[in-house]
Design a protein around this motif. Sequence first.
Motif, PDB file in Angstrom:
ATOM      1  N   LEU A 121       0.841  -1.202   0.000  1.00 19.68           N
ATOM      2  CA  LEU A 121       0.000   0.000   0.000  1.00 19.68           C
ATOM      3  C   LEU A 121       0.871   1.245   0.000  1.00 19.68           C
ATOM      4  CD1 LEU A 121      -2.956   1.056   0.267  1.00 19.68           C
ATOM      5  CD2 LEU A 121      -2.552   1.161   2.728  1.00 19.68           C
ATOM      6  N   THR A 122       1.915   1.214   0.780  1.00 19.97           N
ATOM      7  CA  THR A 122       2.796   2.378   0.874  1.00 19.97           C
ATOM      8  C   THR A 122       4.183   1.963   1.348  1.00 19.97           C
ATOM      9  OG1 THR A 122       3.121   4.523   1.948  1.00 19.97           O
ATOM     10  CG2 THR A 122       1.975   2.859   3.238  1.00 19.97           C
ATOM     11  N   ASP A 123       5.143   2.821   1.035  1.00 22.34           N
ATOM     12  CA  ASP A 123       6.503   2.653   1.561  1.00 22.34           C
ATOM     13  C   ASP A 123       6.690   3.600   2.749  1.00 22.34           C
ATOM     14  OD1 ASP A 123       6.281   4.970  -0.086  1.00 22.34           O
ATOM     15  OD2 ASP A 123       8.452   5.121  -0.168  1.00 22.34           O
ATOM     16  N   GLY A 157       5.176  14.194   7.509  1.00 20.61           N
ATOM     17  CA  GLY A 157       5.344  15.189   6.456  1.00 20.61           C
ATOM     18  C   GLY A 157       4.182  16.162   6.334  1.00 20.61           C
ATOM     19  N   ARG A 158       2.969  15.639   6.422  1.00 18.66           N
ATOM     20  CA  ARG A 158       1.819  16.514   6.183  1.00 18.66           C
ATOM     21  C   ARG A 158       1.673  17.565   7.272  1.00 18.66           C
ATOM     22  NH1 ARG A 158      -2.119  11.570   5.797  1.00 18.66           N
ATOM     23  NH2 ARG A 158      -0.122  10.743   5.082  1.00 18.66           N
ATOM     24  N   ALA A 159       2.190  17.305   8.455  1.00 20.46           N
ATOM     25  CA  ALA A 159       2.133  18.311   9.517  1.00 20.46           C
ATOM     26  C   ALA A 159       3.040  19.478   9.149  1.00 20.46           C
ATOM     27  CB  ALA A 159       2.555  17.692  10.843  1.00 20.46           C
ATOM     28  N   LEU A 182      11.947  22.038  -1.181  1.00 23.60           N
ATOM     29  CA  LEU A 182      11.938  20.640  -1.613  1.00 23.60           C
ATOM     30  C   LEU A 182      10.922  19.867  -0.781  1.00 23.60           C
ATOM     31  CD1 LEU A 182      15.802  19.958  -1.672  1.00 23.60           C
ATOM     32  CD2 LEU A 182      14.335  20.527  -3.621  1.00 23.60           C
ATOM     33  N   ASP A 183      10.109  19.062  -1.443  1.00 28.74           N
ATOM     34  CA  ASP A 183       9.363  18.017  -0.732  1.00 28.74           C
ATOM     35  C   ASP A 183      10.296  16.816  -0.836  1.00 28.74           C
ATOM     36  OD1 ASP A 183       7.855  15.825  -0.041  1.00 28.74           O
ATOM     37  OD2 ASP A 183       6.023  16.554  -0.987  1.00 28.74           O
ATOM     38  N   ALA A 184      11.091  16.607   0.218  1.00 21.72           N
ATOM     39  CA  ALA A 184      12.292  15.772   0.112  1.00 21.72           C
ATOM     40  C   ALA A 184      12.110  14.347   0.628  1.00 21.72           C
ATOM     41  CB  ALA A 184      13.439  16.453   0.854  1.00 21.72           C
ATOM     42  N   MET A 212       9.584  17.376   4.952  1.00 20.17           N
ATOM     43  CA  MET A 212      10.129  16.019   4.932  1.00 20.17           C
ATOM     44  C   MET A 212       9.237  15.077   5.710  1.00 20.17           C
ATOM     45  SD  MET A 212      12.647  13.964   4.130  1.00 20.17           S
ATOM     46  CE  MET A 212      13.077  12.282   4.649  1.00 20.17           C
ATOM     47  N   SER A 213       9.044  13.895   5.159  1.00 18.42           N
ATOM     48  CA  SER A 213       8.439  12.801   5.898  1.00 18.42           C
ATOM     49  C   SER A 213       9.540  11.789   6.182  1.00 18.42           C
ATOM     50  CB  SER A 213       7.330  12.150   5.067  1.00 18.42           C
ATOM     51  OG  SER A 213       6.945  10.936   5.674  1.00 18.42           O
ATOM     52  N   ALA A 214       9.920  11.661   7.448  1.00 15.21           N
ATOM     53  CA  ALA A 214      10.974  10.714   7.822  1.00 15.21           C
ATOM     54  C   ALA A 214      10.487   9.270   7.730  1.00 15.21           C
ATOM     55  CB  ALA A 214      11.477  11.026   9.228  1.00 15.21           C
ATOM     56  N   LYS A 215       9.203   9.083   7.377  1.00 14.60           N
ATOM     57  CA  LYS A 215       8.653   7.743   7.205  1.00 14.60           C
ATOM     58  C   LYS A 215       9.123   7.109   5.897  1.00 14.60           C
ATOM     59  CE  LYS A 215       4.327   7.368   8.563  1.00 14.60           C
ATOM     60  NZ  LYS A 215       2.871   7.635   8.779  1.00 14.60           N
ATOM     61  N   LYS A 216       9.756   7.918   5.054  1.00 12.23           N
ATOM     62  CA  LYS A 216      10.304   7.371   3.803  1.00 12.23           C
ATOM     63  C   LYS A 216      11.833   7.273   3.984  1.00 12.23           C
ATOM     64  CE  LYS A 216       6.159   9.085   2.433  1.00 12.23           C
ATOM     65  NZ  LYS A 216       5.286   9.846   3.326  1.00 12.23           N
ATOM     66  N   ASP A 217      12.561   8.265   3.438  1.00 15.52           N
ATOM     67  CA  ASP A 217      14.019   8.159   3.508  1.00 15.52           C
ATOM     68  C   ASP A 217      14.605   8.582   4.863  1.00 15.52           C
ATOM     69  OD1 ASP A 217      14.391   6.906   1.132  1.00 15.52           O
ATOM     70  OD2 ASP A 217      15.031   8.652  -0.008  1.00 15.52           O
ATOM     71  N   VAL A 243      -1.677   2.033 -10.665  1.00 16.96           N
ATOM     72  CA  VAL A 243      -1.718   1.240  -9.434  1.00 16.96           C
ATOM     73  C   VAL A 243      -0.283   1.156  -8.943  1.00 16.96           C
ATOM     74  CG1 VAL A 243      -2.145  -1.027  -8.439  1.00 16.96           C
ATOM     75  CG2 VAL A 243      -3.718  -0.074 -10.116  1.00 16.96           C
ATOM     76  N   ARG A 244      -0.073   1.636  -7.747  1.00 16.69           N
ATOM     77  CA  ARG A 244       1.296   1.691  -7.225  1.00 16.69           C
ATOM     78  C   ARG A 244       1.580   0.495  -6.326  1.00 16.69           C
ATOM     79  NH1 ARG A 244       3.183   6.182  -2.923  1.00 16.69           N
ATOM     80  NH2 ARG A 244       1.877   4.847  -1.639  1.00 16.69           N
ATOM     81  N   LEU A 245       2.649  -0.215  -6.674  1.00 18.74           N
ATOM     82  CA  LEU A 245       3.158  -1.275  -5.803  1.00 18.74           C
ATOM     83  C   LEU A 245       4.346  -0.656  -5.072  1.00 18.74           C
ATOM     84  CD1 LEU A 245       3.227  -4.040  -8.565  1.00 18.74           C
ATOM     85  CD2 LEU A 245       1.462  -3.789  -6.827  1.00 18.74           C
TER      86      LEU A 245
HETATM   87  N1  F0G Z   1       5.023  14.294   0.118  1.00 15.90           N
HETATM   88  C1  F0G Z   1       5.171  13.171  -0.587  1.00 15.90           C
HETATM   89  C2  F0G Z   1       5.864  13.207  -1.911  1.00 15.90           C
HETATM   90  C3  F0G Z   1       4.677  11.966  -0.070  1.00 15.90           C
HETATM   91  O1  F0G Z   1       4.845  10.849  -0.764  1.00 15.90           O
HETATM   92  C4  F0G Z   1       4.030  11.969   1.194  1.00 15.90           C
HETATM   93  C5  F0G Z   1       3.477  10.751   1.749  1.00 15.90           C
HETATM   94  C6  F0G Z   1       3.923  13.171   1.899  1.00 15.90           C
HETATM   95  C7  F0G Z   1       4.432  14.321   1.314  1.00 15.90           C
HETATM   96  C8  F0G Z   1       3.273  13.252   3.259  1.00 15.90           C
HETATM   97  O2  F0G Z   1       4.047  12.657   4.226  1.00 15.90           O
HETATM   98  O3  F0G Z   1       2.684  10.711   5.034  1.00 15.90           O
HETATM   99  O4  F0G Z   1       4.511  11.668   6.420  1.00 15.90           O
HETATM  100  O5  F0G Z   1       2.421  12.927   6.108  1.00 15.90           O
HETATM  101  N2  F0G Z   1       3.302   9.725   1.057  1.00 15.90           N
HETATM  102  C9  F0G Z   1       2.837   8.445   1.523  1.00 15.90           C
HETATM  103  C10 F0G Z   1       2.691   7.536   0.341  1.00 15.90           C
HETATM  104  C11 F0G Z   1       1.651   8.486   2.400  1.00 15.90           C
HETATM  105  O6  F0G Z   1       2.072   6.472   0.491  1.00 15.90           O
HETATM  106  O7  F0G Z   1       3.194   7.841  -0.739  1.00 15.90           O
HETATM  107  P1  F0G Z   1       3.373  11.943   5.513  1.00 15.90           P
END
Ligand code: F0G
Length: 457
Positions: free
Chosen positions: A50-52, A101-103, A214-216, A254-259, A403-405
């Motif tokens: 569903l997501t990374d 990130g969204r915050a 940057l949305d990094a 930045m969303s630290a949930k990715k990189d 559809v994203r894998l």
């Molecule tokens: N910007 C990008 C490019 C993203 O991919 C995401 C989140 C956000 C901002 C927001 O970050 O989730 O920490 O609030 N993308 C996830 C995804 C949810 O599944 O691609 P977040």
Amino acid sequence: MGFRTIIEPFRIHSVEPIRLTTAAQRRAALEDVGYNLFSLRAEDVLIDLLTDSGTGAMSRDQWAAVQHGDESYAGSPSWYRFLGAVQDLFPFPHVIPTHQGRAAEKILFSVIGGPGKVIPNNTHFDTTRANAEATGAVAVDLVISEGLEVSSLHPFKGNMDLGALEQTLRENAGNVPVVFVTITNNSGGGQPVSLENLRGTKELCEHYGVPLFLDACRFAENAWFIKEREQGQHDRAVPDIVREMASLADGMTMSAKKDGLANIGGWLAMRDGELARRCREVLILTEGFPTYGGLAGRDLEAIAQGLAEVVEEDYLRYRIRSTAYLGEALAEAGVPVIRPIGGHAVYIDARALLPQVPPLRYPGQSVAVALFETGGIRACEIGTVMFGLHPDGTESAAPLDLVRLAIPRRTYTQSHVDYVVEVCLDVAKRAEALGGYEIVEAPPTLRHFTARFRPLG
Ligand code: F0G
């Protein structure tokens, strides 16, 4: 070393069970949740693509760092470790920690957005667009035309269309509070942006006196593509490339949930002290004190360690190569996918795979549901369900129905991926028989999270 097999540059230290289900159980689960894959119980999913975001595996050293978490309300050592790790890669003087990130987006846009404002991006992600639009601003996507052509092999399909950006800046002079560049371009296929394009974007922003942010989220993956594909970059260290990307920008979300290789976290950073002061005022109301934001000390530690690991070359080589392995296997078998393969995900072109299903009957949703029903794989529609509904209530086809894998970091092995390939090929073989969907219930914004669907015929 000259061998083809992709070796995960780690061995497994702790395991989590995943649960096999029957097709009948999966069909019942789908009916229960109105065919919305976000509403499934994760335990009913076998391979969760569903997501990374926030779904990666932390390392031994990250778990050890968690034990060092200091939960002081103000001035915790964990905050200083986090700040040092962020500024080592992104030397912005002001770093504002947020819970994700969204915050960071919400805080920034609530300060600089508003009615009459126009916010360009190569492509806004869903939360970025929604946060901009929630202030009354208009979010515009200006990716190069190759970025919307599924089969174009342009090496930097995430690049900003500089001509279109210049026109937007000229026509909206005084009303553009910021220009964003998303690295890598998630909504456009996880495609990278080149340094050359960032420099061009920076020049235009300087000329028009507009800050560049940057949305990094996936900066390390973007830097790896620059190292591999951009002339003159091959011999540079990844952290150097990251620092050059940062040097071209005035700030970042930045969303630290990715990189960040963490399960939660994010930040907002910038050069402008006055803007930072206004953002911190909002931070204190909504997230927390400026030395922890929305995070626990232990989260700050996990992110700091994650930032050191994510720029390691063995990790990035494996990461990008293993995503390409999945994409290339599908492409070779004739499944239409966005190429070149992106960094964090493989994107199936559902509109091409299901030509019999028009965009407003949601071909992406149909493919995503079929993948779950067939093999317990959860993917994500990125198309007309996600982007087709406009703030004025009208609906139209999104530019692409994908559809994203998405591949969680360091989580699945090559045999999991081989299974995913098999399931995708099975669905592709039956593509002609797949029908569309209609939405029977949906909220007015971000409808993809909660909408309920009904299969048509
Ligand atoms: N910007 C990008 C490019 C993203 O991919 C995401 C989140 C956000 C901002 C927001 O970050 O989730 O920490 O609030 N993308 C996830 C995804 C949810 O599944 O691609 P977040």
